[in-house]
Scaffold this motif. Structure first.
Motif, mmCIF file in Angstrom:
data_model
loop_
_atom_site.group_PDB
_atom_site.id
_atom_site.type_symbol
_atom_site.label_atom_id
_atom_site.label_comp_id
_atom_site.label_asym_id
_atom_site.label_seq_id
_atom_site.Cartn_x
_atom_site.Cartn_y
_atom_site.Cartn_z
ATOM 1 N N ASN A 3 -7.862 16.408 5.500
ATOM 2 C CA ASN A 3 -8.508 15.622 4.454
ATOM 3 C C ASN A 3 -8.766 14.151 4.812
ATOM 4 O O ASN A 3 -9.224 13.380 3.995
ATOM 5 C CB ASN A 3 -7.698 15.696 3.169
ATOM 6 N N GLU A 4 -8.520 13.791 6.047
ATOM 7 C CA GLU A 4 -8.659 12.406 6.483
ATOM 8 C C GLU A 4 -10.123 11.946 6.489
ATOM 9 O O GLU A 4 -10.972 12.532 7.146
ATOM 10 C CB GLU A 4 -8.084 12.278 7.903
ATOM 11 N N LEU A 5 -10.404 10.869 5.738
ATOM 12 C CA LEU A 5 -11.754 10.311 5.772
ATOM 13 C C LEU A 5 -11.897 9.408 6.991
ATOM 14 O O LEU A 5 -11.044 8.585 7.262
ATOM 15 C CB LEU A 5 -12.035 9.500 4.504
ATOM 16 N N LYS A 6 -13.008 9.583 7.709
ATOM 17 C CA LYS A 6 -13.185 8.811 8.931
ATOM 18 C C LYS A 6 -13.526 7.363 8.621
ATOM 19 O O LYS A 6 -14.326 7.062 7.746
ATOM 20 C CB LYS A 6 -14.274 9.435 9.807
ATOM 21 N N LEU A 13 -21.344 0.228 6.795
ATOM 22 C CA LEU A 13 -21.083 0.183 5.349
ATOM 23 C C LEU A 13 -21.981 -0.822 4.644
ATOM 24 O O LEU A 13 -22.445 -0.573 3.530
ATOM 25 C CB LEU A 13 -19.618 -0.182 5.080
ATOM 26 N N ASN A 81 -18.326 6.702 -2.850
ATOM 27 C CA ASN A 81 -17.556 7.024 -4.056
ATOM 28 C C ASN A 81 -18.143 6.371 -5.308
ATOM 29 O O ASN A 81 -17.429 6.012 -6.235
ATOM 30 C CB ASN A 81 -16.083 6.619 -3.877
ATOM 31 N N VAL A 190 -6.371 -3.481 0.416
ATOM 32 C CA VAL A 190 -7.768 -3.715 0.792
ATOM 33 C C VAL A 190 -8.261 -4.982 0.100
ATOM 34 O O VAL A 190 -8.180 -5.085 -1.123
ATOM 35 C CB VAL A 190 -8.664 -2.523 0.371
ATOM 36 N N LYS B 206 -13.596 1.620 1.633
ATOM 37 C CA LYS B 206 -12.287 1.393 2.238
ATOM 38 C C LYS B 206 -11.178 1.911 1.332
ATOM 39 O O LYS B 206 -10.191 2.473 1.805
ATOM 40 C CB LYS B 206 -12.071 -0.088 2.531
ATOM 41 N N ALA B 208 -11.497 4.387 -0.796
ATOM 42 C CA ALA B 208 -11.565 5.846 -0.707
ATOM 43 C C ALA B 208 -10.881 6.335 0.573
ATOM 44 O O ALA B 208 -10.127 7.319 0.556
ATOM 45 C CB ALA B 208 -13.022 6.305 -0.751
ATOM 46 N N GLU B 209 -11.111 5.631 1.678
ATOM 47 C CA GLU B 209 -10.479 6.017 2.950
ATOM 48 C C GLU B 209 -8.962 5.890 2.844
ATOM 49 O O GLU B 209 -8.223 6.730 3.341
ATOM 50 C CB GLU B 209 -10.993 5.131 4.095
ATOM 51 N N LYS B 210 -8.531 4.828 2.175
ATOM 52 C CA LYS B 210 -7.105 4.559 2.039
ATOM 53 C C LYS B 210 -6.403 5.608 1.183
ATOM 54 O O LYS B 210 -5.329 6.106 1.534
ATOM 55 C CB LYS B 210 -6.917 3.190 1.393
ATOM 56 N N LYS B 212 -7.116 8.510 0.841
ATOM 57 C CA LYS B 212 -7.445 9.800 1.432
ATOM 58 C C LYS B 212 -8.615 10.467 0.747
ATOM 59 O O LYS B 212 -9.732 10.201 1.000
ATOM 60 C CB LYS B 212 -6.264 10.764 1.431
#
Lengths: 212, 212
Positions: A3-6, A13, A81, A190, B206, B208-210, B212
């Motif tokens: 499930n890791e987002l790259k 971005l 998102n 963040v 960022k 969303a990545e954090k 997961k």
DNA sequence: TAGATTGTTAATCGATTAACAATC
DNA sequence: TAGATTGTTAATCGATTAACAATC
């Protein structure tokens, strides 16, 4: 690592919303397909760069045809998102804070500001554009109880670090910082600096260079 | 090539205001000298990078000691042309436009907003924070007659290109664009995009990545 | 099919970081 | 002086751009 987002390069971005605005424009104008040659030409970018950027979102194009505009729009929005509403708190109901509360459009970008905070008794208890203004004292606790992830910081620079500490105490995950100050935060938080002065520096220096 | 100002990398330009805020902080706190080791440590940057950035401004440091804080502050301000007031027009007196007019602090960054423009009859003729609101029709002509170099664009995206055209017609040199839209301009016009959505994209992705 | 476009690998470019002599 | 720091050159890293085979 399923499930890791790259992690995506920041320049990419920053270009995605630019594509998005352009795509919405041409979609409204009735176009249903678009090529990277086309996008790049219009936005003065390199076509390969556009293709690489889009590849990050996972969308697939069709050789000779290009990309489906509607699919591309929602793919980018998903990627950022922006199709899910995320609750956020805003702290600092001054000129800028009020303007942000008044701008109804953030919901389009997935941001749902559900409360504002200030220490001015004249503002506390009021509603600004349907958002209640609460006392700073309640900030940490409400972040914790409501599991708020995003804090919008629109206080004067002198207050920025203090409020940041309160946000972190409550368990905030991300801070959108409009104050002209560098925030000290733990590594995992963040922080996106949106202060105007950075942008203004680029403008004024480039203008100075241009006018010799 | 005597009077030619050297073109500076944009990443450097974006860091200079960050240094400036930090330097003003420590100056207020009574420090009169500072090393790049010090600055870099505080702002989580590489000391060599800080030294290179500062070198662009032309300032000289003293081995073993560092830089004079006061001199460094005014050198950076000079470099960004923030010690000279430049007149500017603002177009679009909505929430954001009003917030910018209300923020008194831009004079510290060399920006002097002397008039605002809108097409709303209810706003035209009024003064917002001591800045007169004039009709859009007068924009081009006044830019020309008053030799205005900087235009601040705070209109809705749908109007942005139209107003840009009027600014260019009047002879504007630089546009500070807060609208979420890509402006089409001749190559020689300086455009700095300060729209919130670019920054928001970085934040939301960022986050969303954090998570997961 | 022919030609435009995608998707990807390789080459280039520019910014960041490392190394280090000069300096006070 | 010894040690920290500047200023600069060299090495590394990452992003942009070029080249090109695969595709519809």
């Amino acid at each position: 690592m399923i499930n890791e987002l790259k992690s995506v390069p920041e320049p990419t971005l920053r270009r995605l919303p630019v594509y998005l605005h352009y795509l919405k424009d041409i979609y409204k104008a009735g176009k249903s397909e678009v090529s990277t040659t086309n996008i790049a030409g219009e936005l003065k970018l390199d076509p390969t760069q556009v293709r690489k950027d889009l590849a990050y979102t996972g969308i697939a194009g069709k050789p000779k045809v290009g990309y489906d505009v509607e699919v591309l729009i929602s793919t980018i929005e998903d990627f950022l998102n922006w199709n899910n509403l995320t609750d956020a708190f805003l702290v600092g109901v001054g000129n800028l804070g009020m303007a942000i509360l008044g701008y109804n459009g953030f919901k389009k970008y997935g941001l749902n500001i559900i409360a504002a905070f200030d220490n001015d008794p004249a503002k506390i208890g009021r509603e600004i554009h349907n958002v209640p203004v609460l006392p700073i004292e309640k900030l940490s606790d409400l972040i914790k109880r409501m599991h708020i992830h995003i804090g919008i910081l629109t206080v004067p620079a002198t207050e920025a670090q203090k409020i940041t500490a309160l946000m972190i105490q409550g368990g905030i995950e991300a801070i959108w910082n409009f104050a002209p100050a560098s925030l000290k935060v733990p590594e995992e938080i963040v922080v996106e600096n949106a202060g105007f002065t950075t942008s203004l520096a680029v403008l004024t220096r480039k203008l100075a260079e241009k006018l010799k």
